[in-house]
Design an enzyme around this catalytic site. Sequence first.
Site, short mmCIF file in Angstrom:
data_model
loop_
_atom_site.label_atom_id
_atom_site.label_comp_id
_atom_site.label_asym_id
_atom_site.label_seq_id
_atom_site.Cartn_x
_atom_site.Cartn_y
_atom_site.Cartn_z
N ASP A 12 -14.02 -27.65 30.72
CA ASP A 12 -12.68 -28.08 31.09
C ASP A 12 -12.76 -28.73 32.47
O ASP A 12 -13.19 -28.09 33.43
CB ASP A 12 -11.71 -26.89 31.14
CG ASP A 12 -11.44 -26.33 29.75
OD1 ASP A 12 -11.68 -27.05 28.77
OD2 ASP A 12 -10.99 -25.18 29.67
N ASP A 131 -5.02 -26.73 17.94
CA ASP A 131 -4.79 -25.44 18.59
C ASP A 131 -3.85 -24.63 17.70
O ASP A 131 -2.64 -24.85 17.71
CB ASP A 131 -4.18 -25.63 19.98
CG ASP A 131 -5.13 -26.29 20.96
OD1 ASP A 131 -6.36 -26.18 20.76
OD2 ASP A 131 -4.66 -26.93 21.92
#
Length: 256
Positions: A12, A131
Amino acid sequence: MSLAVRVIPCLDVDDGRVVKGVHFENLRDAGDPVELAAEYYRQGADELTFLDVTASSSHRQTMVNVVTRTAEQIFIPLTVGGGVRTPEDVDSLLRCGADKVSVNTAAINDPTLISRVAERFGNQVLVLSVDARRERGEQHTQSGFEVTTMGGRKSTGIDALWWARRAEELGAGEVLLNSMDADGTQQGFDLEMIRAMREVVSIPIIASGGAGKAQDFPPAIAAGADAVLAASIFHYGKVTIGEVKDELRRAGYAVR
């Protein structure tokens, strides 16, 4: 399932820095995504994924620079996601060295993005990031697995299995299936979700969310995943890529 199981670390990146804690003693700067990518390449990663968590237009050039520098040093497929909204965004990332691009919210808002990208660049370039979480209480989806956005904070009411199947029809080449329930728990992948997804799509599935030890990875493949992705357990040195591959080999799976 594809011949060799792929093991994929995920980084990330926020304004050019890796944001989930990283603990490698041999790195001068554990927050530098390029240095960390090179470390994972040395460890035997099959692919790498960068997720641009700022993903605002003002930070886009920063991410382009990170991808350019990384592509000069590592020679495995590199996927970049976060804030990809147009075919032009895809073009700029591919030009600077990305091999694949993942789309999430923008594709939910405009599913034609998938077909436009696939037609222009080929479906092998396009990863649909989903997600998904289990619905609690009253169920609004047929499968009980709902697509979320905003890191799992926002419900969409969209059935995750329906959405992945639709995206495959539109031209997505892979599904990155991230269990928001399992994410960060280190209690293992959501095997039921992986099995359910395997029944509705024929494209490769990358399982994400929940890995806590090397022994967690083979069950994800047995459930139907073609590749496994993890972040914190690799970053903290809790498990190495080599240990994951050893465990997969012991379970009878081919690895590179």
